[in-house]
Design a protein around this motif. Structure first.
Motif, mmCIF file in Angstrom:
data_model
loop_
_atom_site.group_PDB
_atom_site.id
_atom_site.type_symbol
_atom_site.label_atom_id
_atom_site.label_comp_id
_atom_site.label_asym_id
_atom_site.label_seq_id
_atom_site.Cartn_x
_atom_site.Cartn_y
_atom_site.Cartn_z
ATOM 1 N N VAL A 1 -13.069 6.868 55.889
ATOM 2 C CA VAL A 1 -14.175 7.240 56.988
ATOM 3 C C VAL A 1 -13.785 6.815 57.970
ATOM 4 N N VAL A 2 -13.239 6.248 58.548
ATOM 5 C CA VAL A 2 -13.098 5.639 59.702
ATOM 6 C C VAL A 2 -12.373 7.001 59.943
ATOM 7 N N TRP B 1 -13.937 10.019 60.643
ATOM 8 C CA TRP B 1 -14.511 9.833 62.211
ATOM 9 C C TRP B 1 -14.003 10.294 63.062
ATOM 10 N N ASN C 1 -12.739 14.317 63.279
ATOM 11 C CA ASN C 1 -13.362 14.799 64.091
ATOM 12 C C ASN C 1 -12.905 14.622 65.745
ATOM 13 N N TRP D 1 -15.691 17.698 59.203
ATOM 14 C CA TRP D 1 -16.909 17.436 59.304
ATOM 15 C C TRP D 1 -17.633 17.467 58.386
ATOM 16 N N PHE E 1 -16.361 14.703 55.807
ATOM 17 C CA PHE E 1 -16.825 12.428 56.730
ATOM 18 C C PHE E 1 -18.552 13.034 56.269
ATOM 19 N N GLY F 1 -24.235 9.324 59.752
ATOM 20 C CA GLY F 1 -22.937 10.605 60.180
ATOM 21 C C GLY F 1 -23.242 11.302 61.493
ATOM 22 N N LEU G 1 -23.353 9.144 63.841
ATOM 23 C CA LEU G 1 -21.481 8.139 64.650
ATOM 24 C C LEU G 1 -21.282 9.942 65.510
ATOM 25 N N GLY G 2 -21.554 10.781 65.133
ATOM 26 C CA GLY G 2 -21.096 11.807 65.254
ATOM 27 C C GLY G 2 -21.572 12.146 67.002
ATOM 28 N N ASN H 1 -19.137 12.118 70.042
ATOM 29 C CA ASN H 1 -17.722 13.126 70.697
ATOM 30 C C ASN H 1 -18.852 13.560 72.142
ATOM 31 N N GLY I 1 -22.611 2.270 63.943
ATOM 32 C CA GLY I 1 -20.857 1.688 63.154
ATOM 33 C C GLY I 1 -21.182 -0.211 62.732
#
Lengths: 132, 119
Positions: free
Chosen positions: B5-6, B9, B12, B62, B65, B74, B77-78, B81, B116
């Motif tokens: 997952v990390v 991330w 992405n 994505w 993820f 999700g 956390l996104g 960006n 997170g």
């Protein structure tokens, strides 16, 4: 004109939300994640992935027509505030728990997006003043 | 969060930032001219293709993820960006970081960190 913006921003949020929900549904369907053709085939065999693509295209077209006239600050905020609608829908559709830490984090992120939206607005106002 | 997952991330984050910066480099080239000639100029140079490549890869990263984390988490956390783009714009294109922008960036970063570590 005001109504045009409101509808535009609402549409942008709706397309972004559709995109994310469809991504989640298509991704869940394709589990387990692996680097393989089989995984890709599972992703694209599911109708939801095409919903996600519709969301992308719709958001792109809405964004482009909004930017022609709308101030960039509110447009920026509208393009990122789908976090709110997505959180609400994930709780409702996927029965995801909403924890206290998540709410604290979400409030900070949303406050940050609002600050950035105002920062964009200020910058545009000052460049307008210079060119005018 | 698991290692996979990390990794997704971070991938992405890198692909999204890389893609946007590549498009910015393609679109901001002043020698490109106007209209159809501008598109021909851009398509004959690597930046626009780097951008498209990043976005295609990001699309898959994505999905992967989001299938591994709850959607609400999700999407929060996104949000990192946004921070990466602003910071990269400052260094590569000398875009200004006003106090209000710095405040916004810090708030988003803190929010992402809270979500997170809570996950």
């Amino acid at each position: 004109m005001k109504r045009f913006y409101l509808i535009g921003f609402a549409m942008l949020m709706a397309f972004d939300t559709l995109n994310l929900i469809c991504f989640k549904l298509a991704g869940n369907h394709a589990l387990p994640v692996e680097m393989s053709v089989e995984w890709l085939a599972r992703v694209f065999s599911h109708p939801w992935i095409y919903g996600a693509i519709v969301g992308y295209i719709g958001a792109f077209l809405t964004w482009m027509s909004l930017l022609k006239h709308a101030p960039i600050g509110p447009a920026f905020a509208a393009s990122h505030l789908e976090v709110i609608s997505v959180m609400a829908l994930s709780w409702w559709m996927f029965s995801e728990p909403v924890t206290v830490t998540q709410i604290i984090g979400a409030v900070a992120i949303i406050a940050g997006i609002v600050c950035l939206a105002f920062a964009e607005g200020d910058e545009e106002a000052s460049t307008d003043a210079v060119t005018a | 969060m698991s290692g996979l997952v990390v990794a997704l991330w971070i991938a992405n984050l890198v692909l999204d930032t890389g893609g946007q910066l590549a498009f910015k480099a393609a679109a901001g080239d002043e020698r490109a001219g106007d209209g159809l000639a501008r598109w021909k100029y851009m398509l004959a140079r690597p930046w626009i293709w780097v951008g498209i490549g990043c976005y295609v890869a990001e699309f898959l990263v994505w999905i992967a993820f989001l299938s591994l984390v709850p959607l609400s988490e999700g999407v929060l956390l996104g949000s990192i960006n946004i921070v990466a783009i602003m910071v990269a714009g400052r260094f590569l294109f000398k875009e200004k970081l006003t106090p209000l922008r710095v405040t916004g960036i810090l708030l988003v970063a803190v929010g992402v960190a809270v979500v997170g570590f809570g996950a």
